[in-house]
Design a protein around this motif. Structure first.
Motif, PDB file in Angstrom:
ATOM      1  N   ILE A 164      67.008  38.643  10.293  1.00 61.96           N
ATOM      2  CA  ILE A 164      67.116  40.214  10.735  1.00 61.96           C
ATOM      3  C   ILE A 164      68.424  40.200  11.469  1.00 61.96           C
ATOM      4  N   ASP A 165      69.304  41.084  11.012  1.00 59.55           N
ATOM      5  CA  ASP A 165      70.880  41.221  11.736  1.00 59.55           C
ATOM      6  C   ASP A 165      70.764  42.264  12.578  1.00 59.55           C
ATOM      7  N   ASP A 166      70.730  41.946  13.798  1.00 60.89           N
ATOM      8  CA  ASP A 166      70.547  43.225  14.773  1.00 60.89           C
ATOM      9  C   ASP A 166      71.941  43.761  15.069  1.00 60.89           C
ATOM     10  N   LYS A 167      72.273  44.330  14.220  1.00 57.67           N
ATOM     11  CA  LYS A 167      73.607  45.297  14.118  1.00 57.67           C
ATOM     12  C   LYS A 167      74.714  44.447  14.651  1.00 57.67           C
ATOM     13  N   SER A 168      74.848  43.453  14.006  1.00 57.60           N
ATOM     14  CA  SER A 168      76.271  42.595  14.217  1.00 57.60           C
ATOM     15  C   SER A 168      77.436  43.354  13.877  1.00 57.60           C
ATOM     16  N   ASP A 169      78.546  43.340  14.590  1.00 56.89           N
ATOM     17  CA  ASP A 169      79.728  43.916  13.988  1.00 56.89           C
ATOM     18  C   ASP A 169      81.041  43.037  13.943  1.00 56.89           C
ATOM     19  N   MET A 171      78.785  37.613   4.365  1.00 58.07           N
ATOM     20  CA  MET A 171      77.419  37.025   4.406  1.00 58.07           C
ATOM     21  C   MET A 171      76.725  37.511   3.406  1.00 58.07           C
ATOM     22  N   THR A 172      76.623  38.718   3.104  1.00 58.56           N
ATOM     23  CA  THR A 172      75.590  39.259   2.079  1.00 58.56           C
ATOM     24  C   THR A 172      76.097  38.462   0.684  1.00 58.56           C
ATOM     25  N   PHE A 173      77.352  38.084   0.423  1.00 53.67           N
ATOM     26  CA  PHE A 173      77.592  37.421  -0.751  1.00 53.67           C
ATOM     27  C   PHE A 173      77.268  36.009  -0.627  1.00 53.67           C
ATOM     28  N   TYR A 174      77.372  35.576   0.411  1.00 58.62           N
ATOM     29  CA  TYR A 174      77.008  33.916   0.697  1.00 58.62           C
ATOM     30  C   TYR A 174      75.553  33.713   0.472  1.00 58.62           C
ATOM     31  N   LEU A 175      74.768  34.440   0.989  1.00 62.95           N
ATOM     32  CA  LEU A 175      73.108  34.483   1.086  1.00 62.95           C
ATOM     33  C   LEU A 175      72.566  34.585  -0.293  1.00 62.95           C
ATOM     34  N   ARG A 176      73.379  35.201  -1.319  1.00 62.40           N
ATOM     35  CA  ARG A 176      72.876  35.639  -2.697  1.00 62.40           C
ATOM     36  C   ARG A 176      72.440  34.256  -3.369  1.00 62.40           C
ATOM     37  N   LEU A 180      68.016  39.480   3.681  1.00 61.79           N
ATOM     38  CA  LEU A 180      68.819  39.834   4.845  1.00 61.79           C
ATOM     39  C   LEU A 180      68.601  41.285   5.124  1.00 61.79           C
ATOM     40  N   ILE A 181      67.894  41.553   6.326  1.00 55.94           N
ATOM     41  CA  ILE A 181      67.711  43.041   6.637  1.00 55.94           C
ATOM     42  C   ILE A 181      68.472  43.461   7.676  1.00 55.94           C
ATOM     43  N   SER A 217      63.240  43.093  16.940  1.00 55.32           N
ATOM     44  CA  SER A 217      63.766  42.666  15.643  1.00 55.32           C
ATOM     45  C   SER A 217      62.637  41.649  15.247  1.00 55.32           C
ATOM     46  N   ARG A 218      62.334  40.857  15.995  1.00 59.85           N
ATOM     47  CA  ARG A 218      61.180  39.851  15.497  1.00 59.85           C
ATOM     48  C   ARG A 218      59.887  40.615  15.120  1.00 59.85           C
ATOM     49  N   ASN A 219      59.369  41.833  15.838  1.00 63.79           N
ATOM     50  CA  ASN A 219      58.282  42.477  15.328  1.00 63.79           C
ATOM     51  C   ASN A 219      58.585  42.982  13.914  1.00 63.79           C
ATOM     52  N   MET A 220      59.885  43.617  13.674  1.00 64.36           N
ATOM     53  CA  MET A 220      60.449  43.977  12.384  1.00 64.36           C
ATOM     54  C   MET A 220      60.065  42.891  11.126  1.00 64.36           C
ATOM     55  N   GLY A 221      60.510  41.695  11.675  1.00 64.52           N
ATOM     56  CA  GLY A 221      60.311  40.617  10.798  1.00 64.52           C
ATOM     57  C   GLY A 221      59.010  40.270  10.288  1.00 64.52           C
TER      58      GLY A 221
END
Length: 438
Positions: free
Chosen positions: A31-36, A44-49, A56-57, A68-72
């Protein structure tokens, strides 16, 4: 995760994939909590593929730890949830004991033993051994040694019954977690959610264990990678006090006098109140009696309470079992040192007895308003002054050779040489301010 460094994030992901049996690991959800930070975007999106089990959400707004944890939990498909901070490393064999304990009892919340990872060198060090989680009257989490009453009866492979868990890593049956309501979304950003969840689990029929044969390393950072307001933390702790402490919440307010207002807006409590009714949750007095009896309740006449620590030696006052009703100075951490209450009328109380003086030694006596030797004043410069106005409690080496020159406390002149003055200075865990009408 929020703005997690690339190295620690990947260390977390790779360790989970490499050290978890494939038949037990259903999925890894980030869960990415709006990293900038730029590298946490497309790179990161490409690496995790490359990892089929990793998803990745990304949140479009800051959620904080609880939401965030409840979303997960809501999107997860596995039977068991394991929450990890994004700067952790799981060890070989970490997962099997966790799922076995939850399989045996779906209302058990599990914490692995938490080890430390150096924030600068990333060196992994063993940390937890014979320790459990507790909290203080401020409602801040703390690690503490297992009480002597339970330590003698356990082996190194026995689960440790723990009154609380720390939020960096814990496991719970998914359905049970959702039935409990998840983490409290009325809290802000970060902090104290683990204490609240611990109280909810215990008081609503569940239990918590630490497994020392399951080990997870965690980087305890000196600061936060994102802004955390102290007011937000106090807001979270006040919600706990109002939701779970019952009449004991007055101790929380006495500890936080001047920092927390009883009339502050702490948000809607209806969801938690509904959980309490539906699950027939117990009162906090039950928790104190059955789960955390080591959390002593200060007398309502207290102005100071807790461990009495000497400024010069950093040792605390404890009862000396070798010499009845006498005191010695020992390390503050643990259960050897005593909780001492300084009351409004000048008594120093240890449970139901009081500290007085005999032949300049400090001794424990039955409390008596007629015994003038039991009268003390805590001065502006942190001295515990005796009734005569000239003598103060001081950390000394016992002059009696029969005691082995133990470190103890005696009455000495308050005016001592400059290099010795700190041996007469004391601090207590809590300064308390109870309303006068209690």
């Amino acid at each position: 995760m929020h703005n997690e460094p690339w190295s620690t994030l990947l260390r977390t992901v790779h360790s989970v994939i490499n050290n978890s049996p494939s038949h037990l690991l259903h999925e890894v959800i980030i869960i990415d909590d709006k990293s900038d930070l730029p590298f946490l975007g497309k790179p990161m999106t490409f690496y995790l593929r490359r990892f089929p089990k990793v998803s990745l959400i990304r949140s479009t707004q800051r959620l904080g730890t609880m939401k965030s944890r409840n979303m997960g939990a809501k999107v997860a498909q596995g039977e068991v949830l394991v929450y990890l901070d994004s700067h952790t490393e799981v060890n070989i064999g970490w997962l099997e004991p966790i799922v076995w304990e939850i399989y045996k009892n779906r209302q058990t919340v599990i914490q692995p033993a938490i080890d430390t990872i150096d924030a600068m060198t990333l060196e992994y060090r063993k940390y937890m051994e014979n320790m459990r989680g507790e909290f203080k009257w401020s409602l801040g989490f703390t690690f503490a040694p297992i009480p002597p009453r339970t330590l003698l009866s356990r082996t190194s492979t026995d689960p440790i019954i723990t009154p609380a868990i720390v939020g960096c890593c814990f496991a719970v049956d998914r359905k049970y977690y959702l039935d409990l309501g998840g983490l409290d979304e009325g809290m802000k950003t970060w902090g104290a959610e683990d204490v609240e969840f611990s109280l909810r689990v215990w008081m609503c029929g569940g239990n918590m264990k630490i497994l020392e044969c399951s080990r997870v390393g965690h980087i305890f950072k000196s600061g936060h990678p994102f802004a955390v307001s102290y007011d937000d933390l106090l807001h979270n702790e006040q919600r706990i006090a109002e939701m779970w402490l019952g009449e004991h919440k007055r101790i929380f307010y006495a500890v936080h006098e001047g920092r927390v207002s009883r009339s502050a807006d702490i948000g809607d409590l209806s969801t938690i109140r509904g959980t309490q009714r539906n699950l027939n949750c117990k009162r906090f007095t039950w928790y104190l009696e059955n789960v955390l009896p080591e959390l002593e309740v200060p007398p309502l006449s207290s102005v100071k309470f807790g461990k009495a620590e000497n400024a010069a030696s950093s040792l605390c006052i404890g009862l000396d079992s070798t010499f009845p009703n006498s005191f010695h100075l020992i390390p503050c951490w643990g259960y050897g040192s005593s909780n001492i209450a300084l009351t409004q009328n000048g008594f120093l109380k240890v449970k139901d007895k009081c500290m007085g003086s005999e032949y300049r030694y400090i001794v424990l006596k039955p409390c008596s308003i007629d015994d003038i030797s039991q009268q003390w004043t805590f001065t502006a410069n942190h001295q515990l002054m005796w009734h005569d106005g000239k003598s103060c409690m001081m950390h000394v080496s016992d002059p009696d050779p029969a005691t082995g020159h133990r470190q103890t406390i005696m009455l000495m002149p308050c005016e001592v040489r400059k290099e010795h003055i700190k041996f007469t200075h004391w601090t207590f865990t809590y300064s308390l301010s109870f309303p006068h009408n209690i």
